[in-house]
Scaffold this motif. Structure first.
Motif, mmCIF file in Angstrom:
data_model
loop_
_atom_site.group_PDB
_atom_site.id
_atom_site.type_symbol
_atom_site.label_atom_id
_atom_site.label_comp_id
_atom_site.label_asym_id
_atom_site.label_seq_id
_atom_site.Cartn_x
_atom_site.Cartn_y
_atom_site.Cartn_z
ATOM 1 N N ASP A 65 0.679 -1.199 0.052
ATOM 2 C CA ASP A 65 0.020 -0.005 -0.085
ATOM 3 C C ASP A 65 0.780 1.245 -0.158
ATOM 4 O OD1 ASP A 65 0.870 -0.383 2.690
ATOM 5 O OD2 ASP A 65 -1.030 -0.445 3.466
ATOM 6 N N LEU A 66 1.716 1.460 1.123
ATOM 7 C CA LEU A 66 2.362 2.563 1.059
ATOM 8 C C LEU A 66 4.068 2.503 1.121
ATOM 9 C CD1 LEU A 66 0.428 3.753 4.599
ATOM 10 C CD2 LEU A 66 0.061 4.525 2.267
ATOM 11 N N LEU A 115 2.904 9.833 4.598
ATOM 12 C CA LEU A 115 2.408 8.467 4.177
ATOM 13 C C LEU A 115 1.898 8.436 2.654
ATOM 14 C CD1 LEU A 115 0.203 7.834 7.228
ATOM 15 C CD2 LEU A 115 2.233 6.658 6.739
ATOM 16 N N ARG A 116 2.611 7.689 1.601
ATOM 17 C CA ARG A 116 2.184 7.982 0.222
ATOM 18 C C ARG A 116 2.129 6.852 -0.350
ATOM 19 N NH1 ARG A 116 4.556 12.379 -2.182
ATOM 20 N NH2 ARG A 116 6.286 12.186 -0.576
ATOM 21 N N HIS A 117 1.062 6.561 -1.360
ATOM 22 C CA HIS A 117 0.731 5.376 -1.875
ATOM 23 C C HIS A 117 1.723 5.032 -2.845
ATOM 24 C CE1 HIS A 117 -0.962 8.492 -4.468
ATOM 25 N NE2 HIS A 117 -0.719 7.557 -5.520
ATOM 26 N N PHE A 146 -3.402 1.394 -5.202
ATOM 27 C CA PHE A 146 -3.707 1.633 -3.929
ATOM 28 C C PHE A 146 -5.367 1.715 -3.700
ATOM 29 C CE2 PHE A 146 -5.273 4.502 -0.765
ATOM 30 C CZ PHE A 146 -4.581 4.213 0.333
ATOM 31 N N ARG A 148 -7.523 -0.127 2.439
ATOM 32 C CA ARG A 148 -6.201 0.783 2.478
ATOM 33 C C ARG A 148 -6.758 2.336 2.819
ATOM 34 N NH1 ARG A 148 -2.760 -1.214 -2.670
ATOM 35 N NH2 ARG A 148 -2.194 -3.200 -1.783
ATOM 36 N N ARG A 192 -6.533 1.585 6.581
ATOM 37 C CA ARG A 192 -5.461 1.305 7.153
ATOM 38 C C ARG A 192 -4.352 2.560 7.225
ATOM 39 N NH1 ARG A 192 -2.338 -3.155 7.244
ATOM 40 N NH2 ARG A 192 -0.797 -2.315 5.841
ATOM 41 N N THR A 193 -4.388 3.301 6.103
ATOM 42 C CA THR A 193 -3.854 4.662 6.022
ATOM 43 C C THR A 193 -4.141 5.478 7.147
ATOM 44 O OG1 THR A 193 -3.483 4.400 3.713
ATOM 45 C CG2 THR A 193 -2.975 6.551 4.674
ATOM 46 N N ILE A 233 -0.495 12.714 5.711
ATOM 47 C CA ILE A 233 -0.909 11.892 4.401
ATOM 48 C C ILE A 233 -0.611 12.806 3.283
ATOM 49 C CG2 ILE A 233 -2.634 10.933 3.099
ATOM 50 C CD1 ILE A 233 -3.975 10.205 5.594
ATOM 51 N N THR A 284 -2.192 11.139 -2.158
ATOM 52 C CA THR A 284 -2.661 10.142 -1.516
ATOM 53 C C THR A 284 -4.130 10.191 -0.917
ATOM 54 O OG1 THR A 284 -0.642 9.174 -0.867
ATOM 55 C CG2 THR A 284 -2.388 7.961 0.381
#
Length: 374
Positions: A104-105, A133-135, A140, A146, A149-150, A164, A168
């Motif tokens: 995912d990330l 936090l980057r896809h 994604f 996700r 989750r993120t 984030i 994303t």
């Protein structure tokens, strides 16, 4: 890189530690579990080495001694709705980089050989340094889980300064508006939520989901002012004791809602009975504290908590009162202990039985509670 461990079960395998263990070690965060990916192996080869297969949808194996997970490198292709709507391809031909691409990330797509060498094709280390936090790719958006989750990762790492990435967050909004979130299993939604409510900044999970319009799908009762009130309540929880702090936080979060709203949310999320019950009991305590602590109200509260059969439920709520209204907890403790001293056996000895016994028991308890409060 070939595994150089002295463990003969791993000799000759291309094994890499992946995911959260690598990420958290780079962050200086505690590492509790290791996950491993094995490149170039087959299920048969793993079984011959004594590994125990556990994956139904893709080949995952447990080490027979450490019980750590070893998954064969795999790729995934979207084939349906929701979290489980994927076709998985596990083969000795799948490379480490191809396996990392499906994650995912970027911070979760770093692998480490047994000699400590890092494989980081998507610059997860750079995003760790930037606290982002980057896809990894547009894939994604194929897995709606996700989004949750993120938001959960942000709840964990917000105190470290993580944010984030705007692109994303835009994808998270896209998933929320696509209808894909509706295809998630309620149990999966609760698992992610329960984990998030146990993180350092649980409120961030819910505010992030509100920012990407996900609350409207699974938590429509918790939007706008209702969410603000719930988050304010969630900031006050007792020491968890035998209860998980996440469950206390949930109970406080939904305490401003009506009984109908709480029940609807519990049914939608298919909450465990213990969590739904704690939420109901917590709401009863809020209602009591909003009223006068007279004998009638306190006796009703003790009865609704089923205190005579399950005294631990009263003790749990007294712990909450100690946080919410410390000047009133002494009165309630005295009333509770006084009510407990009323003996059914003593009333039976006086000749009471049947319905008359129940009525007399309630009257004596009511008098004991009133006397303790006065």
């Amino acid at each position: 890189m070939k595994e150089t461990s002295s463990d003969p079960r791993l000799a000759g395998l291309n094994v890499y530690r992946v995911g959260g263990a690598v990420r958290d070690e780079l962050l200086g965060w505690p590492v509790y579990d290791n996950d491993w990916v094995v490149v170039g192996a087959t299920p048969e080869a793993m079984r011959k080495r004594g590994f125990k297969p556990v994956g139904r949808d893709f080949p995952v194996f447990l080490h027979p001694e450490s019980a750590e997970e070893y998954a064969l490198a795999r790729t995934e292709r979207k084939s349906g709705h929701g979290y489980a709507g994927f076709e998985v391809h596990a083969s000795p031909d799948v490379s480490l980089e191809e396996d990392l691409l499906r994650r995912d990330l970027t911070i979760n797509a770093i692998a480490q050989s047994t000699e400590g060498e890092l494989t980081d094709p998507f610059n997860g280390q750079g995003d760790i340094e930037r606290r982002v936090l980057r896809h990894i790719s547009a894939a994604f958006s194929e897995d709606p889980l996700r989004v949750l989750r993120t938001a959960r990762f942000l709840a964990r790492y917000a105190s470290l300064g993580f944010t984030i990435a705007p692109e994303t967050l835009a994808l998270m909004r896209q998933v929320s508006s696509s209808g894909e979130l509706e295809h998630l299993a309620a149990e999966r939604v609760w698992v992610e939520t329960e984990k998030a409510l146990g993180e350092l900044s649980p409120e961030v999970y819910l505010t992030t989901l509100e920012r990407c319009d996900a609350n409207k799908v699974w938590w429509p009762e918790l939007v706008g002012e209702a969410l603000a009130k719930g988050l304010a309540a969630m900031a006050q929880v007792p020491d968890s004791g035998t209860l998980a702090v996440a469950h206390w936080r949930y109970a406080q979060l939904v305490s401003p809602l009506s009984a109908e709203q709480r029940d609807a949310l519990a049914e939608r999320l298919k909450l465990p009975n213990a969590v739904a019950q704690l939420a109901r009991h917590t709401a009863l305590t809020h209602a009591l504290l909003a009223e006068s602590l007279d004998g009638h109200n306190v006796l009703h509260w003790l009865e609704r908590l089923d205190g005579w059969r399950k005294p631990e439920q009263v003790e749990e709520q007294l712990a909450l009162v100690k946080v919410l209204a410390p000047d009133q907890v002494g009165q309630l403790e005295s009333a509770w202990h006084a009510a407990l001293k009323v003996s059914p056996q003593a009333l039976i000895a006086e000749g009471y039985q049947g319905a008359a016994l129940g009525k007399a028991l309630r009257e004596r308890r009511g008098k004991a509670v009133a006397a303790a409060l006065s």
